[in-house]
Every structure is written in structure tokens, then in C-alpha cells.
Design an enzyme around this catalytic site. Structure first.
Site, PDB file in Angstrom:
ATOM      1  N   ASP A 169       0.832  -1.261  -0.390  1.00 21.19           N
ATOM      2  CA  ASP A 169      -0.311  -0.266  -0.548  1.00 21.19           C
ATOM      3  C   ASP A 169       0.881   1.291  -0.084  1.00 21.19           C
ATOM      4  O   ASP A 169       1.760   1.823   0.355  1.00 21.19           O
ATOM      5  CB  ASP A 169      -1.204  -0.006   1.277  1.00 21.19           C
ATOM      6  CG  ASP A 169      -2.214  -0.721   1.010  1.00 21.19           C
ATOM      7  OD1 ASP A 169      -2.016  -1.667   0.527  1.00 21.19           O
ATOM      8  OD2 ASP A 169      -3.340  -0.124   1.359  1.00 21.19           O
ATOM      9  N   ASP A 216      -9.465   2.201  -8.377  1.00 16.28           N
ATOM     10  CA  ASP A 216      -9.488   1.280  -7.702  1.00 16.28           C
ATOM     11  C   ASP A 216      -9.448   1.281  -5.746  1.00 16.28           C
ATOM     12  O   ASP A 216      -8.699   1.767  -5.386  1.00 16.28           O
ATOM     13  CB  ASP A 216      -8.086   0.237  -7.975  1.00 16.28           C
ATOM     14  CG  ASP A 216      -8.246  -1.269  -7.371  1.00 16.28           C
ATOM     15  OD1 ASP A 216      -9.154  -1.543  -8.587  1.00 16.28           O
ATOM     16  OD2 ASP A 216      -7.553  -1.678  -7.158  1.00 16.28           O
ATOM     17  N   GLU A 218     -14.106   2.518  -7.159  1.00 15.65           N
ATOM     18  CA  GLU A 218     -14.901   0.721  -6.338  1.00 15.65           C
ATOM     19  C   GLU A 218     -14.788   0.838  -5.192  1.00 15.65           C
ATOM     20  O   GLU A 218     -13.876   0.901  -4.079  1.00 15.65           O
ATOM     21  CB  GLU A 218     -13.484  -0.198  -7.289  1.00 15.65           C
ATOM     22  CG  GLU A 218     -14.359  -1.161  -6.374  1.00 15.65           C
ATOM     23  CD  GLU A 218     -12.978  -2.238  -6.437  1.00 15.65           C
ATOM     24  OE1 GLU A 218     -13.132  -3.158  -6.870  1.00 15.65           O
ATOM     25  OE2 GLU A 218     -11.732  -2.287  -6.077  1.00 15.65           O
TER      26      GLU A 218
HETATM   27 CA   LIG Z   1      -3.814   1.644   1.691  1.00 13.56          CA
END
Ligand SMILES: [Ca+2]
Ligand SMILES: [Ca+2]
Ligand SMILES: [Ca+2]
Length: 560
Positions: free
Chosen positions: A225, A255, A298
Site C-alpha cells: 500500500d 481501484d 470502486e
Molecule cells: Ca491503503
């Protein structure tokens, strides 16, 4: 099956960028009239906030989108992998830009799944946000695709994955090199394993070890991430958005939109206030670069948690956060409702959306996407149910999305992996399916010899022709494309509602079941003129009601 009566009133083609007329909200009539996909409840134009650009991608309101997996759509050079040049060669299938022809599908916009450099077949782990994946072509090919689409009146939106990169991205390699790396804070590091589970999998791990420390990777170790708390990362995200807008794309599909900034295990991994704040900041920046650029989120969750991703529709028409968000709960209920021949849960979801979303928000209905088993497989290839699903999708408010292949009833592949949801598009019955002159990167789904574009393209009874007609009906009617929604009734096989825009009202009725239905609706009408009636649907005025006759799986849209 009885001969079909298919009629369509073609009035005009909606043009990209066209702004729908404003009108006052007529509260008196309304049992449940929602501003979804409708200008009705936008704030008055006098309520301007001078500090923020009050802009909205009105071209996207009511448009029909088509999701493309480039690797599976059309190969141009015989390497078995679809590419941008191949997609360009198939644009006329999607929309030839000529309103006078009806041999094209007629969609208004494309969403391309990731096209940037990536080590994976799907591309959701980026290694370079500035370069098109060499499998797909060059940056110039993407710009050319955009201009060829624009020439045909279509917009193009690309996937932009900001939650994570590939673990092979140079940023991550540099970040992982040690605690003193200048990019250390571009990712999320901990000296220990914090043991946060995955929100959807209590046994999943999200902290992964590298070079003596632990980094956060929500999906898996290969997708670390990004740390969007770091100002340089936020600035980079904005710079990349501006770069691609400048290169011709019209917006981004975002996304994993609910997982950007995490502040702890469990609830802290989803929908945090910092995540919403980031999207507001990002959206304001994108609006400042291009007022009509689109952002689509999303947020795969429940309706009350999707709603906040629109932000404030008072601050910006359509929402000051993300102006479109996929309606995952509705997608589930649409497919289940069609499968069971029961409208109740579809109606409940539409009502929940109406009560929960901010006024003027645009809903995003769809049936399936690349993460779901294909609808033709879920519905076991049932011709009537597939026709119902298409007609319902294309008569709902908001901005419907089709997933490539849905329009021909493309089945899922036979195994479990995600690749089986993303198999090559069958254009004809030749060994390469018209998709490639080489060996396809993945085998075709079952039935390629019979389920393909060539077999359906000239057949008025085909699913492809059915999709074309309903898309054209939507374009021919501002009420169907952008009007409000008033639901008539709420259970049994008949799903019926009135869509209204200005003086135009359209009664829509679907029979989701295998038995014929006849229903009278107490709606004011001076006429009941078919905009489009498929599989034998018909309507007549009868005193103060409109009487609709619906053979099995029939659908009709009637102008009142
Ligand atoms: Ca994250
Ligand atoms: Ca290729
Ligand atoms: Ca055309």
C-alpha cells in the site's frame, strides 16, 4: 416463441458533453421520485461556493459505459495478447460515431482496466504510472485511442490504482532499502508485525516482512500500500492524474477506493475519514485541471457506506468527492432478482439508494465486472433471463456499465481463477476467434464456436441486437437516460417504474418471470406509445390506468 414485436422510436442521438435541461422538483406527484441521475434536485445556481470549482462531468450522467480488458479484446500483432491498436480497430463495433447507423452497440464511453506497466496479466500492480504496458502498445497508442474514441463521440476512462503499487515498482524497492531511504514514508512500515487481518478474510495477513521490517499490503505481499498521508505521494497522485488527462484520457476508475488510508485493524482499514478527505482533495484538484474529468470509485460495500463517497452535492453538482460510484449492492440484487424472477429485492435496493444517496447523485448500475462470475454463467445461458437483465440494466437511472462480452452472452471460463472471468472476446468461430492470428493468451470460454459477435451481429433476435436496441432507446429518451425514478409496486415478477425528465414521462415494465403477466398501473397518461417494446410487450390506456401486457421475460418502455 412467438414472433417478436420490436419497435423503437428513434428521436435523436445524445451528444457527448450535452448538458441536460434543468427543471424544478415536482414534489406533489412523487411517491418516490429520486434525483438519481437527474438534475431535478441539484442546488440552485445561485448557491455558488466561490472557492471551489463547481463543475461536474455532465457527459457521464446517463451515459452507457463499456468495461474493456484490453488484453482480451483484440490482438493486432499476432502475439496472442489484446492491445490498444487492436481495440482501436474494434471501436466501430462499440460506436461508429454515425447516428444514422444502428449496426454498432452504441455505447458512450469506455473504461479500460489497467493499461500501465505491470508484471501481472491484469495490471492492478503498477510498476510505472507514466508508461503504457508494452504488451498493449505505447503512450502514443493510448492518446490515439482517446482521439479515435472522441471522434466517434465516446469518452475514455482508465483504471488508476492509487492504493498500492507492485512490489517491483522502483518506489517500493527504494523504500524497502532501509529506514533512512528518502522514500521510506512512501509506503507504510512497522518495526513489528501488527497482525491486522484482511477486512474480508480474518485469516488473511496484511503486514509483510522485507529487509527486517514490516510493510502494509492489504491485498497481498506483491501489492504494498502507498502511504497517502505523505504529502509527496499525494502530490505524485495528482501529478499523474494531470499527466494522463493531458495525454487525452477523460477520467479515472479508482481501484480499492475505500482502502486508501488506514488507521488500525478492522474498521480502520475501510472508509476512514482520512480516505474521504484525500478523495475530496484529489477530486478538487482534478476538477481544477479539467472540469469535465470523471472519477469513478470502486467502493465495494453496502449502500450506506457507498453514499458518502459522493461527498456533498451542495458543494459541487453530482458530489464534491467522487461523482460516480459503482452500485455493488444493486448489481447483486439485479442478477439475483432476474435469476429468481422476483423484483422485490431490486426495488428494496433502489429505494435504499434513493433514501441514502445525496440528492442529485448519479447511481451506477451494472450486472457484473471483471471480479465477478459472468452473468451468462450465473443465469445458465437462459435466453429470457439474459434479455431481462439487459433491459432492466439499460432502463435504470444513472450511468450503466456493461462488461465486455455481456452483450453476446459470453460465459465464464470453466475453472476458478479470475482469468476465467476475463477470457478473450470471441468475434467469430475461427480458431483465433477473430481475436488473434496467433495463440490466444488464454483459452476462450466454452461455446466460442456458437457464441460470438459474427453470429449475432445481423440476427434481429440475438442478445447483441437486444442490447443495441435498449441502448438506442435510452439515447432516444432524456427521461430514460437522465430522468428521475418513481417505482410502481414492489414484489412479484413485474418490475415497473416511471422515469421522468421535464415534460417527458416513460413507463417502464419488465416481466422477470416465465409466466405471462398483465398489470394495470394507475398513472396519468394521454398515450402509451412504445419507445421500445421487446418480446411482445404492449400497453394500452384504459380509463385512468395504463394496462401493460407482458409475455415471459418481456420488457417495454412506453411514453405517457
Ligand atoms: Ca491503503
Ligand atoms: Ca498484441
Ligand atoms: Ca451508429
Amino acid at each position: 416463441m412467438a414472433a417478436q414485436i420490436e419497435r423503437i422510436g428513434l428521436r435523436r442521438q445524445c451528444k457527448a458533453g450535452e448538458r441536460p435541461p434543468r427543471r424544478a422538483l415536482g414534489l406533489a406527484l412523487v411517491a418516490l421520485a429520486v434525483g438519481l441521475g437527474c438534475t431535478a434536485s441539484r442546488p440552485p445556481e445561485t448557491a455558488q461556493a466561490p472557492e471551489a470549482p463547481r463543475t461536474y462531468p455532465s457527459w457521464a450522467n446517463g451515459a452507457v459505459f463499456y468495461e474493456v480488458f484490453v488484453r482480451s479484446f483484440q490482438d493486432s500483432n499476432g502475439d496472442g495478447k489484446g492491445d490498444l491498436a487492436g481495440l482501436i480497430s474494434r471501436l466501430d463495433y462499440l460506436n461508429d460515431g454515425k447516428p444514422e447507423t444502428d449496426t454498432d452497440l452504441g455505447v458512450d464511453a469506455l473504461w479500460l482496466m489497467p493499461v500501465f506497466a505491470s508484471p501481472s496479466y491484469h495490471g492492478y500492480d503498477t510498476t510505472d504510472y507514466e508508461q503504457v504496458n508494452p504488451d498493449y502498445g505505447t503512450n502514443e497508442d493510448l492518446t490515439r485511442l482517446c482521439s479515435e474514441a472522441h471522434r466517434r463521440g465516446m469518452h475514455v476512462v482508465v483504471d488508476l490504482v492509487l492504493n498500492h503499487t507492485s512490489n517491483q515498482h522502483p518506489w517500493f524497492i527504494e523504500s524497502a532499502s532501509g529506514p533512512t531511504s528518502p522514500r521510506r514514508d512512501w509506503y507504510v512500515w512497522s518495526p513489528t508485525d501488527l497482525h491486522w487481518p484482511q477486512p474480508w478474510n480474518a485469516a488473511g495477513s496484511t503486514w509483510h516482512m522485507k529487509n527486517g521490517a514490516w510493510y502494509y499490503g492489504l491485498f497481498w505481499a506483491g501489492m504494498p500500500d502507498l502511504n497517502l498521508r505523505t504529502p509527496a505521494v499525494r502530490a505524485e497522485a495528482k501529478r499523474l492524474a494531470a499527466l494522463w488527462l493531458g495525454r487525452g484520457v477523460d477520467g479515472f476508475r479508482l481501484d480499492a477506493a475505500r482502502h486508501l488510508i488506514e488507521d488500525g485493524p478492522g474498521d480502520g482499514q475501510n472508509d476512514t475519514p482520512e480516505t474521504h478527505a484525500f478523495w475530496k482533495e484529489f477530486a478538487a484538484y482534478v476538477r481544477s485541471v479539467r472540469g469535465d474529468a470523471l472519477l469513478i470509485g470502486e467502493a465495494w460495500t453496502e449502500t450506506p457506506k457507498i453514499a458518502p463517497y459522493y461527498g456533498s452535492t451542495e458543494a459541487v453538482p453530482g458530489g464534491d468527492e467522487l461523482p460516480l460510484n459503482f452500485d455493488f449492492p444493486l448489481a447483486k440484487k439485479l442478477v439475483e432478482g432476474v435469476q429468481m424472477g422476483e423484483s422485490k429485492s431490486i426495488v428494496q435496493t433502489l429505494r435504499e439508494v434513493a433514501e441514502t444517496y445525496p440528492p442529485g447523485a448519479t447511481d451506477v448500475p451494472f450486472l457484473t465486472n471483471h471480479d465477478m462470475r459472468r452473468v451468462a454463467s450465473v443465469l445458465k445461458g437462459d435466453r429470457g433471463k439474459l434479455r431481462s437483465a439487459a433491459a432492466v440494466l439499460l432502463t435504470l437511472p444513472g450511468t450503466p456499465f456493461l462488461y465486455y462480452g455481456e452483450e453476446i452472452g459470453l460465459l465464464n471460463g470453466t475453472a476458478d481463477p479470475d482469468e476465467e472471468k476475463r477470457t478473450p472476446m470471441p468475434w467469430d468461430a475461427t480458431p483465433g476467434g477473430g481475436f488473434t492470428t496467433g495463440k490466444p493468451w488464454h483459452r476462450f470460454a466454452p461455446g466460442q464456436d456458437t457464441t460470438h459477435v459474427a453470429a449475432q451481429t445481423g440476427d434481429p433476435a440475438s442478445l447483441l441486437s437486444h442490447y443495441r436496441r435498449w441502448i438506442r432507446a435510452r439515447h432516444a429518451s432524456p427521461a430514460l437516460a437522465r430522468g428521475s425514478l418513481r417505482i410502481l409496486g414492489g414484489e412479484g415478477p413485474v418490475l415497473a417504474f416511471v422515469r421522468s425528465q421535464g415534460a417527458e414521462r416513460v413507463l417502464v415494465a419488465h416481466n422477470l418471470g416465465p409466466d405471462p403477466q398483465e398489470v394495470s398501473f394507475p398513472v396519468e397518461a394521454t398515450r402509451a406509445e412504445p419507445l421500445l417494446a421487446t418480446d411482445g410487450a404492449s400497453a394500452t390506456r384504459d380509463g385512468g390506468t395504463v394496462r401493460v401486457v407482458l409475455p415471459p421475460y418481456a420488457s417495454g418502455a412506453f411514453k405517457l
